[in-house]
Design an enzyme around this catalytic site. Structure first.
Site, PDB file in Angstrom:
ATOM      1  N   LEU A  75      43.905  27.455  51.140  1.00  0.00           N
ATOM      2  CA  LEU A  75      43.833  27.946  49.671  1.00  0.00           C
ATOM      3  C   LEU A  75      45.244  28.138  49.320  1.00  0.00           C
ATOM      4  CD1 LEU A  75      41.057  30.463  49.311  1.00  0.00           C
ATOM      5  CD2 LEU A  75      40.919  27.941  48.775  1.00  0.00           C
ATOM      6  N   ASP A 176      32.349  43.259  50.865  1.00  0.00           N
ATOM      7  CA  ASP A 176      33.422  43.862  51.802  1.00  0.00           C
ATOM      8  C   ASP A 176      34.631  43.409  50.909  1.00  0.00           C
ATOM      9  OD1 ASP A 176      35.176  45.004  53.605  1.00  0.00           O
ATOM     10  OD2 ASP A 176      35.230  43.257  54.739  1.00  0.00           O
TER      11      ASP A 176
END
Length: 269
Positions: A75, A176
């Site tokens: 990314l 999370d």
């Protein structure tokens, strides 16, 4: 998948991190474990399950998953902007709304490399959260919390039905969602490294706020516009932060004791 030009990026918990080039020329991110581990399999299952929420789910694609290796697209980093934050808020709301119909998940869960009890249960959520998230990690954290801290968390567990607010259907949550698991690209924000399960949608927002996130106010405003949050949700933030803080005590010890006790006090009001 064959990889070349592998660059070591260090380690995290019990796995190594790498950047590499795949045989088709794509840049990829690799997590590798020395031995067979359920952690990477759980991460891959969670990413794919979150992506089932729809084509706009803000989740990184799984390119390859095995017992010892997980391969994801690399990314390219971007700068958080009002536009990408608002887009993420809307996309997170839509992902949550794709209810899985039960709390938990159909695979063995992990957060970091600690096991999570993902036993599927139709609810209600308060008891599921108390029994599957708070109580197990209270046992792990008890030695560092001390007797007074343990008693405060036990009080939260005892009073959970009152503290939890109005009932909501199970949401498809990341589980999370601290700011490090939200990767900003030039076009959007993308979720990585989940402890995904059917849970309460307020848990993701509370976790995102726990250590601070860029453009948090815009994320929440866009989320709330797309899927209005229940009255009093801000008062319940400490309740939802209590589980990740207990996890931090279990992982890192007494340095998170005060924050955990403050969350328990805040949850009790």
């Amino acid at each position: 998948m064959r990889l070349r030009d592998v660059v070591d990026l260090g380690t995290s918990h019990s796995w190594s991190l790498q950047r590499a080039t795949a045989d088709d020329g794509r840049e990829v991110f690799v997590k590798a474990a020395d031995g067979a581990s359920g952690v990477l399999a759980a991460e891959a299952a969670g990413l794919r399950w979150l992506a089932e929420a729809g084509p706009d789910a803000p989740v990184v694609e799984v390119l390859e998953a095995g017992e010892r290796r997980l391969v994801l697209p690399w990314l390219e980093p971007g700068v958080p902007t009002a536009r990408t934050a608002e887009r993420f808020g809307r996309e997170l709301a839509a992902m949550h709304a794709a209810s899985p119909g039960a709390y938990g998940a159909p695979w063995e869960g992990y957060i970091a490399d600690l096991p999570l009890d993902n036993t599927l249960d139709e609810g209600p959520w308060p008891r599921w959260y108390a029994e599957r998230r708070l109580a197990p990690f209270l046992r792990r954290a008890a030695g560092d919390l001390g007797a007074d801290g343990v008693r405060l968390v036990e009080r939260v567990i005892e009073e959970i039905d009152v503290l939890a607010g109005a009932a909501e259907p199970p949401a498809r949550i990341h589980g999370d969602l601290w700011s490090g698991n939200l990767r900003w690209t030039p076009d959007r924000a993308v979720l990585i490294d989940p402890a995904a399960h059917g849970g309460h949608r307020e848990s993701d927002l509370a976790m995102l706020a726990l250590f601070g996130a860029p453009e948090m106010d815009r994320i929440v405003a866009a989320y709330d516009e797309a899927a209005p949050l229940a009255p009093g949700w801000r008062d319940r933030v400490p309740l939802h932060q209590l589980h990740p803080l207990l996890v931090h005590v279990a992982l890192y010890g007494v340095s998170y004791r005060i924050a955990t006790i403050e969350a328990a006090v805040g949850a009790l009001g």
